[in-house]
Scaffold this active site. Sequence first.
Site, short mmCIF file in Angstrom:
data_model
loop_
_atom_site.label_atom_id
_atom_site.label_comp_id
_atom_site.label_asym_id
_atom_site.label_seq_id
_atom_site.Cartn_x
_atom_site.Cartn_y
_atom_site.Cartn_z
N PHE A 151 18.74 -13.27 29.96
CA PHE A 151 20.12 -13.60 29.60
C PHE A 151 20.52 -12.73 28.42
O PHE A 151 19.94 -12.80 27.35
CB PHE A 151 20.31 -15.08 29.23
CG PHE A 151 21.77 -15.38 29.01
CD1 PHE A 151 22.60 -15.68 30.08
CD2 PHE A 151 22.35 -15.30 27.75
CE1 PHE A 151 23.97 -15.91 29.91
CE2 PHE A 151 23.71 -15.53 27.56
CZ PHE A 151 24.52 -15.84 28.65
N ASP A 236 16.09 -8.04 22.40
CA ASP A 236 17.30 -8.84 22.19
C ASP A 236 16.90 -10.08 21.40
O ASP A 236 16.31 -11.01 21.95
CB ASP A 236 17.93 -9.22 23.55
CG ASP A 236 19.19 -10.06 23.38
OD1 ASP A 236 19.41 -10.59 22.27
OD2 ASP A 236 19.95 -10.20 24.36
N LYS A 265 24.78 -14.22 16.65
CA LYS A 265 24.71 -15.67 16.38
C LYS A 265 24.53 -15.99 14.89
O LYS A 265 25.49 -16.00 14.14
CB LYS A 265 23.60 -16.30 17.23
CG LYS A 265 23.90 -16.23 18.74
CD LYS A 265 22.95 -17.09 19.52
CE LYS A 265 23.02 -16.85 21.01
NZ LYS A 265 24.05 -17.58 21.71
#
Length: 408
Positions: A151, A236, A265
């Site tokens: 993802f 990531d 984030k």
Amino acid sequence: MLAHETLTEPGSTAAGLMELEEQYGAHNYHPLDVTIARASGAWMYDVEGRRYLDFLAAYSAVNQGHCHPEILRAMMEQAQRVTVTSRAFHNDQLPLLLRDLHEMTGFDMALPMNSGAEAVETALKMVRKWGETVKRIPAGKTEVLVCANNFHGRTISIVGFSSEVQYRTGFGPFAPGFRAVPFGDAAALRAAITPETTAFLVEPVQGEAGIIVPPEGYLRQVEAICREHGVLLICDEIQSGLGRTGRLFAFEHEEIRPDVCIIGKALSGGFYPVSAVLSSRAIMGVFRPGDHGSTFGGNPLGAAVARAALKVILDEDLPARSAELGGYALDRLRRIESRRIKEVRGKGLWIGVELHGPARPLCEALKDRGVLCKETHENVIRLAPPLTIAPDDLAWGLDQMEAVLSGA
Ligand SMILES: Cc1ncc(COP(=O)(O)O)c(C=O)c1O
């Protein structure tokens, strides 16, 4: 006339607000039936004033806890000075963020963006250009290897290499140049590399797939294979990074050093979308003026917020907190005797409880007990509270999980 004199409207109820959202908003989410009006630390409060312990932390965007006072102060101060300049001009905050990122992470350089997906796109552009200009792969032929069940966001190029049918269906045609290998299988990566492979993109722990921790030694093998073949390793760390797994970066558990690291984030403590690609001078040097950009990327408000958010991670030693509280939580969850539980796994305060059946009804039952978390995939409850959570609060939240999981 728009009613916006105050932030809230007198008489707003959760039901009324949900109805507005249903009527006027796209239905691309299926949230739990709770309408949050404010939050502080690890606690959130709904419009009726009920309080809930946050066991999701906005998918790790609020590792520092909601509305952290130091980040709030930085945001308010900067908002009164200058917010956005565009990068047509220099601003007095971005250079300080770039220096802080270098000092904190050891990467030579950073390229700031906004959302996580944008930073992933940025990294992909960078490694493609590196592949063509440095590795001398013929133009238009570079290939990036990715993992099954990855993802990395929701843009068209990213969903194009997702293995999740729903993320892709209806959104093609997709960009070529990506190929998936199984996650956690270093031999499969080695076998998939060709002379046209420019990079391998991997989450050190797969988050949205259900907190999947790869076998011990996987990342070390991956690093060695990438080095051997002149393939750039991109981690990531948008969800796994900035303290979530008990180290600043999840790749540190295996003492490796990727060529490219992507963060987002918690880089802003949840105040504001700020993301960044970190890399070496040799790789990031492929970007020339005009190659890439973003109106908001690197803006002074985002930079000031990110600097404060990074400082909180260091000052409050959030990686160590995550390791300690995560160890406790994992241990408690593993002791729960329940026929519902298939597996409990995690790293730091980032835990997946895989069930034999659907997780949604249990998330709803937890909400009724004052704990908010969200299923990932059909059958995994993800536990990812703010890393600042008080041990007693964590223990209370785990009591609720225990009650729900061991219920009939
Ligand atoms: C590993 C990873 N990469 C990228 C993203 C996308 O970030 P954003 O939603 O900010 O675009 C996410 C979001 O959950 C993520 O977990």
